[in-house]
Design an enzyme around this catalytic site. Structure first.
Site, PDB file in Angstrom:
ATOM      1  CG  PHE A 217     -14.118 -22.233  20.144  1.00  0.00           C
ATOM      2  CD1 PHE A 217     -13.627 -22.825  21.298  1.00  0.00           C
ATOM      3  CD2 PHE A 217     -13.584 -21.022  19.746  1.00  0.00           C
ATOM      4  CE1 PHE A 217     -12.630 -22.208  22.042  1.00  0.00           C
ATOM      5  CE2 PHE A 217     -12.598 -20.398  20.484  1.00  0.00           C
ATOM      6  CZ  PHE A 217     -12.117 -20.997  21.626  1.00  0.00           C
ATOM      7  CG  ASP A 326     -18.171 -16.696  16.233  1.00  0.00           C
ATOM      8  OD1 ASP A 326     -17.281 -16.205  15.508  1.00  0.00           O
ATOM      9  OD2 ASP A 326     -17.921 -17.241  17.329  1.00  0.00           O
ATOM     10  CE  LYS A 357      -9.506 -17.650  15.132  1.00  0.00           C
ATOM     11  NZ  LYS A 357      -8.202 -17.929  15.731  1.00  0.00           N
ATOM     12  CB  THR A 381      -8.634   0.453  28.662  1.00  0.00           C
ATOM     13  OG1 THR A 381      -8.953   0.350  30.044  1.00  0.00           O
ATOM     14  CG2 THR A 381      -7.556   1.509  28.474  1.00  0.00           C
TER      15      THR A 381
END
Length: 500
Positions: A217, A326, A357, A381
């Protein structure tokens, strides 16, 4: 101004229940010495079932505005402290899920509350700049104090983002640009490339791919979804990319009894990785990068050996692929090391490491050779949030001051040992207990039993989470101590003893 939270003196004793009458049974959680902590409650306190009446009413309200079916209950964060989450009905629960593994040092930590009270920090929280074009004067200094102070070995470049998905999405882009720049020989871009990229065609938009693993994931944005293979609900109805998916090892437990079988399983998966790289090159969908989690989290807490990852890194180097680790859920210290991939002992560091996280902000570290060669290539941004870097710097101070990495190792050992004890007693309810640090999990026999165990635990004052098809995962904060583990194990042992 916010006043500091009170110091509570907490003493835990072993809860003796009917389990002591069972054969071979001993108290799962031994008596703990009196422990002083800066903030925390002395245990769960339940007033209603969860979700309670107030939560159910708020669910009804929110569901009129948006789909609220995923909501478990509504929270009172003002009353939540340390390892305890309080809901709007006044239920106080020991939280071993910590907002899907994202709370580093507990709720309402005094050090973070104090940070918010300091006048010199107010502007950082009030004004959110567009960091890519108008950063504050102390931005570089604050990055050094926070993110760069814990940069993975060999990675001296960092890009901040707002969440895990945009971290991986932009990490993919960084790998693609680096790979294309290698292919063109580090020379200028052609007129044809500039024109064809505007109409989504080659050579301006090369047909590259990222190799990922089944069960992985990596986020819910478009590129990340192409590399995500944990649950169908995440991907259903969304167009995707023809990117290769390799099998991830399915280890058999206990590990010491299946050494040969697990070694063969890992070899099979690595062979498939190489086969896919060659196959996709022939299809002219070159694998520019490989993405992998140190522990597949959402997909079921799937582990592989350190040797598996070292060999995977070798394959990436052999084929010229970027190697992206990851660490969005595993990073930040929960495994006992700040980055889970430190256990691998890589000679050649990963090319990119993504985070979010527990790191308070999102982003990715990368080697200098992957640095974009022009402005606006990796851009949005906000590019993160300076206030989160400020909070992270203080989190780092707390981790060092309280030796929380060693705490995660020690408390995790208590937790996993207790789970293994319970597994021996209730093999029909618990199997494949596994973990590193406090990053632990076990399998229930099926999804229905898993769901029921989580619901019962919540009504007994413990918040747990599920992952994969039938796993229950533990994601406590870094201030989860031995006595919290003992407390949980005693509550859960009673649940298992009475489970029907």
């Amino acid at each position: 101004p916010l006043s500091p939270l009170p110091t509570l003196h907490i003493q835990y004793y072993c809860v003796l229940g009917s389990m002591l009458l069972l054969p071979r049974q001993r108290c799962i959680s031994q008596a703990a010495a009196k422990i002083d902590v800066d903030f925390d409650y002395d245990g769960p306190l339940m007033k209603t079932e969860v979700p309670g009446p107030r939560s159910r009413e708020l669910m009804k309200q929110l569901n009129g505005i948006q789909n609220a079916e995923a909501i478990h209950f509504f929270c009172n964060y003002e009353e939540s402290r340390g390892n305890y989450l309080v809901d709007v009905d006044g239920n106080r629960m020991l939280d071993l899920y910590s907002q899907i593994s994202s709370i580093p040092i507990g709720y309402s930590h005094p050090s973070l509350m104090k940070l918010l009270q300091q006048p010199q920090n107010l502007s950082t929280f009030v004004n959110r700049p567009a960091l890519g074009i108008l950063p504050p004067g102390n931005f570089a200094e604050k990055l050094k104090d926070s993110l760069l102070s814990v940069a993975p070995k060999g990675l001296n470049q960092v890009v901040t983002m707002s969440c895990g998905s945009c971290s991986n999405e932009n990490a993919f882009k960084t790998i693609f640009m680096w790979y294309r720049n290698k292919e063109r020989g580090h020379v200028g871009v052609t007129k044809e490339e500039l024109e064809t990229c505007m109409i989504n065609q080659t050579p301006g938009c090369p047909d590259y791919s990222i190799l990922s693993f089944m069960g992985g994931f990596h986020g819910r944005t478009m590129g990340c979804l192409a590399a995500t293979h944990s649950k169908a609900i995440h991907k259903l109805d969304i167009p995707s990319l023809d990117w290769p998916m390799a099998p991830f090892p399915r280890l058999r437990y206990p590990l010491e009894e299946f050494v040969k079988e697990n070694r063969q399983e890992e070899a099979r998966c690595l062979e498939e990785v190489e086969d896919l790289i060659v196959k996709y090159r022939k299809k002219k969908k070159v694998v520019a990068g490989i993405i992998v989690e140190p522990i597949q989290s959402e997909g079921g807490d799937n582990h592989a050996s350190d040797d598996f990852f070292r060999k995977l890194r070798d394959i990436a180097r052999k084929h010229g692929c970027g190697f992206l680790v990851d660490e969005i859920q595993t990073g930040g210290g929960c495994t006992g090391k700040f980055w889970a991939h430190e256990y691998w002992g890589l000679d050649d560091p990963a090319d990119v490491v993504s985070f979010s996280k527990k790191m308070m902000t999102g982003g990715f570290f990368h080697k200098e050779e992957l640095r974009p060669n022009a402005a606006y290539r990796i851009f949005n941004t906000w590019m993160g949030d300076p206030s989160k870097n400020l909070l992270l710097a203080e989190v780092m101070n707390v981790i060092k001051r309280e030796d929380l990495l060693n705490n995660a190792t020690h408390a995790g050992k208590v937790l996993l040992t207790g789970l293994l004890d319970l597994q021996a007693l209730y093999p029909h309810l618990i199997s494949r207990a596994r973990g590193r640090g406090t990053f632990c999990s076990f399998d229930a026999p099926n999804d229905a039993t898993r769901t029921k165990l989580i619901a019962i635990a919540r009504n007994k004052g413990v918040v747990l989470g599920g992952c994969g098809d039938r796993s229950i995962r533990f994601r406590p904060t870094l201030i989860f101590r031995d006595h919290h583990a003992h407390l949980f194990l005693n509550i859960f042992s009673d649940i298992l003893a009475d489970f029907k």
